[in-house]
Scaffold this active site. Structure first.
Site, mmCIF file in Angstrom:
data_model
loop_
_atom_site.group_PDB
_atom_site.id
_atom_site.type_symbol
_atom_site.label_atom_id
_atom_site.label_comp_id
_atom_site.label_asym_id
_atom_site.label_seq_id
_atom_site.Cartn_x
_atom_site.Cartn_y
_atom_site.Cartn_z
ATOM 1 N N GLU A 86 -10.054 -2.428 -36.711
ATOM 2 C CA GLU A 86 -9.340 -1.469 -35.882
ATOM 3 C C GLU A 86 -8.414 -0.536 -36.664
ATOM 4 O O GLU A 86 -8.184 0.600 -36.247
ATOM 5 C CB GLU A 86 -8.508 -2.224 -34.828
ATOM 6 C CG GLU A 86 -9.304 -3.092 -33.882
ATOM 7 C CD GLU A 86 -10.155 -2.272 -32.930
ATOM 8 O OE1 GLU A 86 -9.768 -1.125 -32.611
ATOM 9 O OE2 GLU A 86 -11.232 -2.758 -32.530
ATOM 10 N N SER A 465 -0.523 -43.019 20.806
ATOM 11 C CA SER A 465 0.433 -44.139 20.778
ATOM 12 C C SER A 465 1.371 -44.098 19.590
ATOM 13 O O SER A 465 2.298 -44.919 19.503
ATOM 14 C CB SER A 465 -0.335 -45.465 20.786
ATOM 15 O OG SER A 465 -1.067 -45.604 21.987
#
Length: 837
Positions: A86, A465
């Site tokens: 680069e 219940s």
């Protein structure tokens, strides 16, 4: 000489013109240039991560995957590869490369368009932080000025570090640390030279030169990078040849999730967004929940296995799809694999296609192309589903179940593939610490991919219940004892407003006459619960129940409340039972323990409520916490959780909580002596042998028509609730007949809390309590133990099977002996209009 002078003058004019042009451009774009000083304090956008309390990754949220690294953590080969490819003059130039710019200018002059970038690493950094990727001259000019400013502000090391962490490299990976994970599943320092060169070649075109998109293009680009490194002298010829000949193997690696708790992750995500805003996805925050990874795994396995067991005993609903039929051309392996790769997987359930059926086996192709065999033991359960209450006859051969060409679901159990199916019903479980309200495990449904609706916190269902312990607690608060006799006899009351008689029934419909309260709750006697509610009063009972965090709007003002007509979430049910488990204190559940920033700095730490046993004058203790809504309990943790600890409000007495725990323990262990003919079981008796400890208790819950099944129970330091039902509130859980192909321990008959929900609770507790020693019973002060007559609940002088010891709150124990009061039936609740209450 005149020519040379003119040439020098022209050159000087050109230089002055060039400098003036550059200066003019600078003045023109200066207002638009960003402040590069922000790079000194840049916060790299990293995803938010959610962890368990013991540091297991549950999930991460954010579009950008990034794993920041320091300069010292960057491999030298990676820096060399980037510089060679680069920016070969990276350490010499001041941010721009004049040679590269000249080359690019020539291309522009010849072509009329900006086709070549000539960007240095510093320029790429400038573009990534401050500009776009559009190829325009003005953008390039801005890029040059920003790059020069960056070089003046930062060192080369800082520039390289920012570049390595910032650059986009495809598949939502930003920076080389994330790219190493995404493409190769490795840490950056674990990459080979070939893999480093592959990543270093990707900034040019990350979307098309990555090895997942195109191995061929990525390999070619890798070789270019390796050649540049060789030419620049960074690697030897031997290194080059070895790396160049290395096969390029890459695949997508998602976040390495260590703990399956997606419903917890979603709760944490919503909490973080509410507290920190939408930017939290790029904050790098680490959110630590209260969830224990071992308990979460146990809860996940227990609930899913239990739900699949429920679903399979109701029958096989058939193939998902038929891809080809008998006497037609079968699909080839590649076509099957392509089809299966489009299908989802739901946890352990994987899609498969039947390719061959023999007498007692079948062959299937899996998503990965492998061929697996389904043995008879893995499919003999699959009698035909008819309705939720009817199943077909047991299959005798594989052809009764499967045909070639069918797409089905399979799951692997102990390295053996079994036929399965996606359950129609669903489930939830939540386990909390009763000592501080921390959520230790949470399962919001069968599978998060299948349904994201969190049934543990959002599903308000009738509790059956399961509500009875709270009603009995209200009665104890008014003086009822565990020995109080309540008439277990049918109720027949005319309802003038409806024009019908209300006849609540026991399930099963057996009635024992005057029965002690301990037995009534443990055996879940419906008519006894109604009579207890009447004695307390409907309004008084509802008001009492709000102490446990239940909302009045979810509690119907009708006697059917005693049978479970009220509606709660599993989370609310668990927090309510937590009051009994911890001695009478209401604790707000919470699930966020702490939050750290990306660098480990503590951003938030929960301060849960504490149980105060002495010097409890904290004014926050007077807050009416019991009436907080579910949303306040779970999502609004920011208020009052980061300051001084808040004392949990005491909503029932320690003695009340102890006596209810006694009844809940009897739900599992029953009472009496089986050898002497006085033994009896509670509805939760199935937990006796698997758990084999006396410091546990719980309560079954089954709604009318068995649309919801519950079990909530406690153990040392833990309360857990399990719910099973259909998301369609009108659908019943049904019943099953025995399957002739299965063993004698199969579940059959009508579905109920004990059969449908409790098995998951038992499996969870079996694992949760492995290393927890059994605790001795701690009896609170003002609790006395006296010998009573089993039939009347009164004092007795006998020391035989007709007597037993029972606990009483001091002052409520019986004062009469059975011989003196046998004629009046003992200590029996009475009610206006009824002989016995």
């Amino acid at each position: 000489m005149k020519f040379i002078k003119r040439l020098l003058i022209i050159a000087l004019i050109c230089i002055l013109f060039g400098v003036g042009t550059i200066f003019g451009f600078y003045i023109y774009v200066k207002p638009e240039l960003p402040d590069v000083a922000t790079l000194k304090d840049v916060e790299l956008q990293t995803p938010m991560q959610v962890f368990s309390a013991d540091g297991k990754l549950i999930s991460q949220f954010g579009e950008k995957r990034r794993i920041p690294v320091t300069y010292d953590q960057i491999p030298q080969n990676l820096m060399n590869a980037l510089i060679a490819t680069e920016d070969s003059r990276f350490y010499e130039h001041p941010g721009i490369d004049p040679i590269g710019i000249t080359r690019a200018a020539i291309v522009v002059a010849m072509s009329g368009s900006a086709k070549q970038g000539a960007s240095t690493i510093t320029q790429q950094l400038a573009r990534n932080f401050f500009l776009s990727n559009e190829k325009k001259i003005m953008r390039k000019i801005k890029e040059i000025f920003i790059a020069i400013h960056i070089e003046q502000l930062l060192t080369k090391q800082e520039i390289m570090t920012l570049y390595v962490n910032k650059i986009f490299l495809g598949y939502r990976s930003y920076g080389f640390g994330a790219a190493a994970r995404v493409y190769f599943g490795k840490e950056l320092n674990e990459l080979t030279l070939s893999e480093i060169a592959t990543l270093a070649g990707m900034p040019k075109a990350p979307s098309t030169m990555n090895p997942i998109y195109s191995v061929e293009r990525a390999t070619h680009r890798r070789n270019v990078v390796l050649k540049r490194m060789l030419d620049e002298g960074y690697i030897t010829r031997s290194d080059y040849e070895q790396a160049r000949n290395e096969p390029l193997v890459a695949r997508y690696h998602g976040a390495e999730i260590e703990l399956n708790a997606p419903y917890v992750a979603e709760l944490a995500r919503a909490w973080a967004v509410d507290k920190y805003g939408a930017d939290v996805y790029e904050s790098g925050l680490k959110v630590y929940t209260t969830v224990d990874s071992r308990l979460q795994n146990s809860a996940q396995e227990a609930t899913v296995n239990n739900l699949i067991s429920y679903d399979q005993r109701h029958g096989y609903r058939g193939a998902v799809a038929t891809l080809w039929k008998d006497k037609t051309t079968p699909w080839d392996a590649d076509k099957i694999k392509a089809h299966l790769n489009k299908q989802p997987s739901y946890g352990e359930l994987k899609p498969a296609v039947v390719t061959n059926v023999d007498a007692k086996t079948a062959e299937v192709e899996l998503q990965n192309g492998d061929i697996a065999t389904l043995p008879w033991n893995g499919m003999k359960w699959a009698r035909r589903y008819v309705t939720d209450t009817r199943q077909g006859s047991a299959p005798k051969q594989a052809a009764d179940i499967l045909s070639a060409g069918e797409q089905i679901w399979v799951r692997n159990i102990d390295d053996t593939w079994h036929l399965s199916q996606v359950p129609d019903a669903n489930t939830a479980m939540v386990a909390i610490s009763p000592d501080n309200g921390a959520v230790k495990a949470l399962v919001g449904g069968f599978n998060f991919v299948h349904s994201k609706f969190n049934r543990a916190t959002q599903s308000i269902r009738q509790v059956g219940s399961s509500i009875k312990p709270f009603i009995y607690s209200a009665a104890i608060d008014q003086g009822m004892t565990l020995a109080t006799l309540v008439n277990d006899a049918p109720i027949n009351r005319w309802d003038a407003s409806q024009g019908v008689a209300w006849r609540p029934k026991n399930s099963p419909p057996t009635y024992d006459g005057p029965t002690r309260a301990r037995i009534g709750l443990a055996q879940s006697k419906n008519v006894m619960a109604v009579r207890v509610l009447r004695r307390v009063g409907l309004d008084e009972t509802i008001d009492f129940l709000t102490r446990f965090g239940f909302k009045q709007d979810d509690l119907p003002r009708a006697e059917a409340l005693a049978l479970g007509a009220g509606s709660l979430t599993p989370m609310e049910m668990a927090q309510g039972f937590g009051v009994f488990a911890n001695g009478g204190y209401y604790l707000k559940p919470y699930y966020i323990e702490k939050v750290e920033d990306a660098f480990g700095k503590l951003e938030y730490s929960a301060t849960p409520q504490t149980i105060c046993h002495e010097n409890c004058d904290n004014p926050t203790n007077k807050r009416d916490s019991a009436n907080l809504s579910e949303e306040e309990n779970l999502l609004e943790q920011t208020a009052g959780m980061e300051n001084e600890p808040e004392f949990a409000p005491k909503v029932v007495s320690e003695q009340n909580a102890f006596l209810v725990r006694e009844m809940l323990e009897a739900n599992i262990w029953g009472g009496g002596d089986w050898r002497q003919g006085t033994g009896w079981n509670g509805t939760g008796w199935r937990a006796q042998k698997p758990l084999n400890r006396r410091d546990i208790g719980g309560k079954t819950g089954t709604t009318n028509d068995s649309k919801d099944a519950w079990y909530t129970g406690f153990s040392p330091g833990l309360v857990a609730t399990v719910w099973v039902g259909f998301d369609d509130h009108s659908r019943k859980l049904g019943k099953t007949s025995r399957n002739a192909n299965l063993a004698n321990d199969q579940v059959s008959g009508g579905e109920a809390g004990a059969k449908t929900a409790q098995p998951a609770w038992i499996d969870f507790m079996s694992d949760a309590l492995v290393d927890v020693p059994e605790q001795r019973k701690v009896v609170p002060s003002d609790i006395v133990k006296v010998r009573i007559d089993r039939d009347t609940g009164l004092l007795t002088r006998k020391n035989d099977a007709s007597s037993m010891f029972e606990y009483f709150q001091k002052g409520t124990e019986p004062t009469e002996y059975v011989s003196a009061a046998a004629s009046n039936g003992g200590n029996i609740y009475e009610s206006e209009g009824e002989e016995l209450f």
